[in-house]
Scaffold this motif. Structure first.
Motif, short mmCIF file in Angstrom:
data_model
loop_
_atom_site.label_atom_id
_atom_site.label_comp_id
_atom_site.label_asym_id
_atom_site.label_seq_id
_atom_site.Cartn_x
_atom_site.Cartn_y
_atom_site.Cartn_z
N ASP A 5 44.96 49.87 65.46
CA ASP A 5 45.33 50.73 66.59
C ASP A 5 44.55 50.36 67.84
OD1 ASP A 5 47.18 52.10 65.10
OD2 ASP A 5 45.86 53.76 64.61
N ALA A 6 43.28 50.05 67.66
CA ALA A 6 42.44 49.66 68.81
C ALA A 6 42.92 48.33 69.39
CB ALA A 6 40.98 49.57 68.38
N LEU A 7 43.31 47.40 68.55
CA LEU A 7 43.79 46.11 69.04
C LEU A 7 45.04 46.27 69.90
CD1 LEU A 7 43.41 43.91 65.83
CD2 LEU A 7 41.97 43.82 67.87
N ARG A 8 45.87 47.23 69.55
CA ARG A 8 47.13 47.40 70.28
C ARG A 8 46.94 47.95 71.70
NH1 ARG A 8 49.35 48.29 64.96
NH2 ARG A 8 48.51 50.41 64.86
N CYS A 9 45.74 48.42 72.03
CA CYS A 9 45.53 48.98 73.37
C CYS A 9 45.25 47.89 74.41
CB CYS A 9 44.39 50.00 73.35
SG CYS A 9 42.73 49.29 73.48
N PHE A 10 45.10 46.63 73.95
CA PHE A 10 44.79 45.55 74.88
C PHE A 10 46.06 44.87 75.38
CE2 PHE A 10 40.92 46.07 72.41
CZ PHE A 10 39.94 46.04 73.40
N ASP A 11 46.06 44.55 76.68
CA ASP A 11 47.20 43.82 77.25
C ASP A 11 47.25 42.40 76.70
OD1 ASP A 11 48.41 45.59 79.56
OD2 ASP A 11 46.23 45.83 79.65
N ALA A 12 46.10 41.85 76.37
CA ALA A 12 46.06 40.51 75.78
C ALA A 12 44.72 40.33 75.07
CB ALA A 12 46.23 39.43 76.85
N ILE A 13 44.79 39.62 73.95
CA ILE A 13 43.59 39.25 73.20
C ILE A 13 43.60 37.74 73.06
CG2 ILE A 13 42.33 39.48 71.03
CD1 ILE A 13 43.78 42.16 70.61
N VAL A 14 42.63 37.08 73.68
CA VAL A 14 42.54 35.63 73.64
C VAL A 14 41.81 35.22 72.36
CG1 VAL A 14 41.74 33.57 74.83
CG2 VAL A 14 42.52 35.55 76.16
N ILE A 15 42.43 34.34 71.58
CA ILE A 15 41.86 33.90 70.31
C ILE A 15 41.41 32.45 70.44
CG2 ILE A 15 42.21 33.65 67.83
CD1 ILE A 15 42.47 36.52 68.86
N ALA A 48 49.47 39.49 63.32
CA ALA A 48 49.21 40.13 64.62
C ALA A 48 50.51 40.56 65.28
CB ALA A 48 48.42 39.18 65.52
N ALA A 49 51.50 39.69 65.24
CA ALA A 49 52.79 40.03 65.86
C ALA A 49 53.44 41.22 65.16
CB ALA A 49 53.71 38.81 65.80
N THR A 50 53.37 41.24 63.85
CA THR A 50 53.95 42.36 63.09
C THR A 50 53.26 43.67 63.43
OG1 THR A 50 54.57 40.88 61.28
CG2 THR A 50 54.41 43.23 60.77
N ALA A 51 51.95 43.59 63.68
CA ALA A 51 51.18 44.79 64.00
C ALA A 51 51.31 45.21 65.46
CB ALA A 51 49.70 44.55 63.68
N GLY A 52 52.07 44.44 66.26
CA GLY A 52 52.24 44.78 67.66
C GLY A 52 51.05 44.43 68.53
#
Length: 363
Positions: free
Chosen positions: A158-168, A181-185
């Motif tokens: 849920d916390a990850l989904r609050c970001f506009d982008a996460i650079v890996i 990640a894509a499945t989790a939105g």
């Protein structure tokens, strides 16, 4: 010439030093990790007793994951170019969460982007979800290594989904992790780069603004304003990799539909028993096995085979079962001759696998 400052590699200390150098008022610095081994590595690479090369703002040590650490000279202009191009690609400046160590380039650039955006970075600490809840920016970003993303998908999706982008960055992003990640939105963007390129300079296979890519017999070449100035007090090594403005990386790649696909390091192809073995392909196949949670495949010098293919796996699969599994889709000669079972892969503070530690354990 200026004198190099050695500063604690804490977020507050690095942020303060960065603010000064980005404003053009501070002297060059090198951040020190808190652990003795890490601090010794930085001291070896940064060489604090010698004057600093002209134009240098920060000296960062490479991770030393596959050999001797080197001091990488990054200028103020390179830091700004990298941060500005990143914001341009992501959709504009925003607030950043820092879940990485700031004495490596990924963490350092999170702080650089924060300074340039005029926002206050949030430290992840031990509770990623709580840190994400403290974000107040209209646009929210973070960056992390694949291992962190995998863990947070399980504990803080849920916390990850609050970001506009996460650079890996820091390592290749496995296809299954990208799918999870894509499945989790979760908007996770794989980035390619290194300390010498001022952090990631290729996002999802496309170079950032101002960065150019080329290939020389499969070797990835990079040119642009984010590049480092050279290696600290190593002009001969600098001359080997910086030619006519192009940085000659140690990575192999190809262009697929106009996007860069990183295949692996130049030394990821070894000759074992007279057969060329592509180690990343073996590693990717092992990661498809249901009993393998993580894996790294390395070549180890061997009297009989020249180079012996060794698989370090997290899990309890039988050696012969893994060899047969690899041989189902790859040449039988590529199957690992040695399988080392581990509870976890050893990691460096940068988030990369400590390959040297693994090699030292089997020689």
């Amino acid at each position: 010439m200026s004198t190099l400052r050695l500063i604690p590699g804490t977020p507050d200390a690095v942020l303060s030093a960065l603010t000064e150098v980005l404003a053009g008022s501070g002297s060059p610095f090198a951040p020190l990790p808190s652990d003795p081994a890490g601090a010794a590595r930085v001291r070896q690479a940064a060489v604090p007793d010698e004057p600093v090369e002209d134009g240098c703002a920060v000296v960062l040590s490479t991770s030393g994951s596959s050999g001797e650490p080197k001091g990488v000279l990054l200028s103020r202009d390179a830091l700004i170019a990298s941060a500005s191009a990143t914001h341009d690609r992501l959709g504009g400046p925003g607030q950043w969460l820092l879940p990485m160590k700031p004495y490596f380039v990924g963490g350092l650039q999170i702080l650089t982007r924060s300074v340039l955006a005029g926002t206050t970075p949030v430290l992840a600490g031990d509770d990623f979800s709580a840190a994400a809840a403290r974000m107040t920016g209209s646009r929210r970003y973070t960056a992390m290594v694949p291992t962190q993303l995998a863990r947070y998908l399980e504990s803080a999706a849920d916390a990850l989904r609050c970001f506009d982008a996460i650079v890996i960055g820091g390592a290749a992003m496995p296809a299954d992790l990208k799918a999870r990640a894509a499945t989790a939105g979760v908007t996770a963007i794989p980035a390619y780069g290194m300390t010498e390129t001022g952090s990631g300079c290729v996002y999802a296979g496309v170079p950032l603004a101002g960065t150019s890519l080329d290939l020389d017999d499969g070797r990835i070449l990079i040119k642009g304003p984010t590049l480092f100035s050279g290696y600290r007090l190593r002009p001969e090594l600098t001359a080997e990799v910086l030619r006519d403005g192009w940085f000659r990386t140690q990575d192999r790649g190809e262009f697929v539909d106009g996007r860069l696909r990183v295949i692996g390091r130049l030394d990821d192809v070894v000759i074992s028993g007279g057969v060329n073995v592509t180690l990343p392909a073996v590693q990717a196949r092992l990661l498809e096995h249901p009993e393998v949670k993580d894996a790294v495949v390395l070549g180890v010098p061997d009297v009989e085979w020249g180079t012996r293919v060794v698989a370090f796996v997290v899990g309890q699969p039988r050696r012969q079962a893994l060899r047969d599994f690899v041989a189902e889709t790859l040449p039988r000669a590529w199957a690992p001759r040695t399988v080392v079972q581990l509870d976890a892969l050893p990691m460096l503070a940068s988030g990369k696998v400590d390959r040297q530690s693994l090699l030292d354990g089997v020689r």
